[in-house]
Design a protein around this motif. Structure first.
Motif, PDB file in Angstrom:
ATOM      1  N   GLU A 146      -4.010   2.285 -20.966  1.00 12.85           N
ATOM      2  CA  GLU A 146      -5.319   2.390 -20.338  1.00 12.85           C
ATOM      3  C   GLU A 146      -5.176   2.134 -18.838  1.00 12.85           C
ATOM      4  O   GLU A 146      -5.802   2.804 -18.015  1.00 12.85           O
ATOM      5  N   LYS A 147      -4.338   1.174 -18.498  1.00 16.10           N
ATOM      6  CA  LYS A 147      -4.045   0.884 -17.105  1.00 16.10           C
ATOM      7  C   LYS A 147      -2.605   0.380 -16.992  1.00 16.10           C
ATOM      8  O   LYS A 147      -2.094  -0.276 -17.904  1.00 16.10           O
ATOM      9  N   VAL A 148      -1.954   0.696 -15.879  1.00 15.66           N
ATOM     10  CA  VAL A 148      -0.671   0.115 -15.513  1.00 15.66           C
ATOM     11  C   VAL A 148      -0.935  -0.797 -14.320  1.00 15.66           C
ATOM     12  O   VAL A 148      -1.332  -0.344 -13.249  1.00 15.66           O
ATOM     13  N   SER A 149      -0.737  -2.092 -14.533  1.00 19.36           N
ATOM     14  CA  SER A 149      -1.066  -3.083 -13.520  1.00 19.36           C
ATOM     15  C   SER A 149       0.102  -3.257 -12.545  1.00 19.36           C
ATOM     16  O   SER A 149       1.223  -3.559 -12.957  1.00 19.36           O
ATOM     17  N   ILE A 150      -0.181  -3.064 -11.270  1.00 16.91           N
ATOM     18  CA  ILE A 150       0.848  -3.142 -10.235  1.00 16.91           C
ATOM     19  C   ILE A 150       0.432  -4.153  -9.172  1.00 16.91           C
ATOM     20  O   ILE A 150      -0.700  -4.110  -8.669  1.00 16.91           O
ATOM     21  N   LEU A 151       1.342  -5.044  -8.849  1.00 19.78           N
ATOM     22  CA  LEU A 151       1.137  -5.980  -7.746  1.00 19.78           C
ATOM     23  C   LEU A 151       1.974  -5.525  -6.568  1.00 19.78           C
ATOM     24  O   LEU A 151       3.196  -5.423  -6.674  1.00 19.78           O
ATOM     25  N   CYS A 152       1.328  -5.222  -5.450  1.00 23.14           N
ATOM     26  CA  CYS A 152       2.027  -4.752  -4.258  1.00 23.14           C
ATOM     27  C   CYS A 152       1.894  -5.801  -3.163  1.00 23.14           C
ATOM     28  O   CYS A 152       0.785  -6.061  -2.665  1.00 23.14           O
ATOM     29  N   VAL A 153       3.020  -6.405  -2.812  1.00 20.89           N
ATOM     30  CA  VAL A 153       3.040  -7.426  -1.773  1.00 20.89           C
ATOM     31  C   VAL A 153       3.364  -6.751  -0.447  1.00 20.89           C
ATOM     32  O   VAL A 153       4.469  -6.234  -0.265  1.00 20.89           O
ATOM     33  N   ASP A 154       2.411  -6.736   0.456  1.00 23.78           N
ATOM     34  CA  ASP A 154       2.534  -6.022   1.723  1.00 23.78           C
ATOM     35  C   ASP A 154       3.124  -6.951   2.774  1.00 23.78           C
ATOM     36  O   ASP A 154       2.464  -7.884   3.246  1.00 23.78           O
ATOM     37  N   GLY A 155       4.368  -6.673   3.169  1.00 25.11           N
ATOM     38  CA  GLY A 155       5.026  -7.511   4.157  1.00 25.11           C
ATOM     39  C   GLY A 155       4.647  -7.214   5.584  1.00 25.11           C
ATOM     40  O   GLY A 155       5.009  -7.958   6.503  1.00 25.11           O
ATOM     41  N   ASP A 156       3.877  -6.138   5.801  1.00 21.99           N
ATOM     42  CA  ASP A 156       3.476  -5.764   7.156  1.00 21.99           C
ATOM     43  C   ASP A 156       2.035  -5.278   7.148  1.00 21.99           C
ATOM     44  O   ASP A 156       1.749  -4.113   7.446  1.00 21.99           O
ATOM     45  N   PRO A 157       1.087  -6.176   6.791  1.00 17.39           N
ATOM     46  CA  PRO A 157      -0.319  -5.765   6.779  1.00 17.39           C
ATOM     47  C   PRO A 157      -0.823  -5.521   8.186  1.00 17.39           C
ATOM     48  O   PRO A 157      -0.280  -6.036   9.166  1.00 17.39           O
ATOM     49  N   SER A 158      -1.857  -4.719   8.287  1.00 15.99           N
ATOM     50  CA  SER A 158      -2.399  -4.381   9.595  1.00 15.99           C
ATOM     51  C   SER A 158      -3.097  -5.597  10.207  1.00 15.99           C
ATOM     52  O   SER A 158      -4.033  -6.143   9.615  1.00 15.99           O
TER      53      SER A 158
END
Length: 372
Positions: A146-158
């Motif tokens: 139903e969903k694939v849960s992904i955690l994205c850790v952004d090392g260079d956020p704006s």
């Protein structure tokens, strides 16, 4: 001895423990009159369903999914009008006819289906053939998500709050573009967060963790990542200018015992001299699932242009590590490397997931979306 002389009836070793089957026959022939009566067909034939495969790596509900059924003719003569039936969870969903399969050849027939319920399902393909019924049907098990849960850790956020300037912007948009035709919703649910928030996050609720150009790591967080991947989780690592190679080598590589599949070296290429710093991928494993969308369109891979990347030293003698693609630089540096870690996997991209070091997110034909 009455036999049809089929190969599967002549084992190399007998089940009764007499050793080599040839030695057994020789022993019998030396003690009595031994005759072989060949009852086999003059032109033996056997059709098999040799493969059932799905075109997508992640299958969600309410999206049409294509299945490829491969039918093989193991006999020397052509066979015509082969009926192929397609089943989902034991219920027939369709049938097709293969006009002809040449001797010792194969043919492919396609089916499609839309799953409305998440959870485990199985599909099967069965042919209408009288010989050796055991190989007339082949099954494929699927976990419909139903969903694939992904955690994205952004090392260079704006820093200014512009979402499109963040490291993981293109990656997140690429996954959101993967929508099903029924609900128009993506099967991927992506949570973006900063490294600070990441340190207090429980990883067990995520299917995939993505580290995008991460500059900060601690022993405690690396230990939680190792536990997560070792238990069956998936880790995707993108590198970039924020990455500290010394910290990554110490905490993630660990002289080959850690999560990172290779030791980071110097940065290859030069963004200040783009005309003399253009690299493409080569020596790629087209059979790997990441390149599956490009198997019939290999020319699209020539558009993958990189300007900078981290060089990575990989011990390719290890069975748990695979170099999936390389750059065409003089050192043939690894571009994508995969490592089995416990029950899970780690995949490392030695360039960025945004367009700082490459042009992938700006390609117009959707290559970046397909790759991600």
């Amino acid at each position: 001895l009455i036999t049809d002389c089929q190969r599967n009836g002549w084992p190399e070793r007998s089940a009764s423990g007499f050793g080599d089957f040839k030695e057994l026959i020789t022993d019998i022939a030396g003690k009595s009159i031994f005759n072989i009566v060949d009852m086999g067909a003059k032109d033996p034939s056997n059709l098999t369903v040799s493969a059932v495969s799905v075109k997508k790596q992640v299958v969600g509900i309410n999206e049409e999914v294509s299945f490829e059924v491969q039918v093989s003719n193991n006999g020397p003569s052509p066979v015509t009008a082969v009926g192929v039936n397609f089943f989902v969870d034991g219920l027939k969903q369709g049938a097709n006819l293969v006009p002809q399969i040449n001797g010792n050849g194969l043919n492919v027939v396609m089916f499609s289906h839309t799953f409305r319920e998440a959870g485990p399902h199985f599909v099967s393909a069965k042919i209408d053939a009288p010989d050796l019924e055991a190989d007339n049907e082949r099954f494929l098990a699927l976990d419909i998500r139903e969903k694939v849960s992904i955690l994205c850790v952004d090392g260079d956020p704006s820093p200014a709050g512009y979402i499109s300037d963040s490291e993981s912007y293109y990656f997140t948009v690429a996954l959101q573009l993967s929508k099903d035709a029924f609900s128009r919703h993506s099967v991927f649910a992506v949570d973006q967060m900063t490294p600070v928030a990441f340190f207090g996050t429980d990883l067990r609720s995520y299917d995939v963790v993505v580290l995008a150009n991460l500059d900060t790591l601690t022993e405690e967080k690396v230990a939680s990542l190792e536990e997560y991947v070792n238990g069956g989780g998936s880790l995707l690592v993108f590198l970039g200018e924020k990455v500290d190679k010394l910290i990554n080598n110490e905490l993630l590589y660990k002289n080959g015992a850690g999560l990172l599949p290779g030791e980071l070296g110097d940065i290859g290429g030069n963004m200040a001299d783009l005309e003399n710093s253009i690299f493409r991928i080569t020596d790629y494993d087209i059979n790997h699932s990441i390149f599956k969308p490009f198997r019939q369109r290999k020319e699209y891979l020539a558009r993958f242009i990189y300007y900078q990347f981290y060089k990575m030293k990989v011990d390719e003698k290890r069975s748990d590590i695979r170099v999936i693609a390389r750059y065409d630089d003089p050192d043939k540096s690894p571009a994508i490397v995969e490592k089995q870690f416990g029950l899970g996997k780690v995949m490392a991209f030695t360039s960025t997931c945004d367009d700082d070091w490459n042009v992938l997110p700006r390609l117009e034909a959707g290559e970046y979306v397909a790759l991600m």
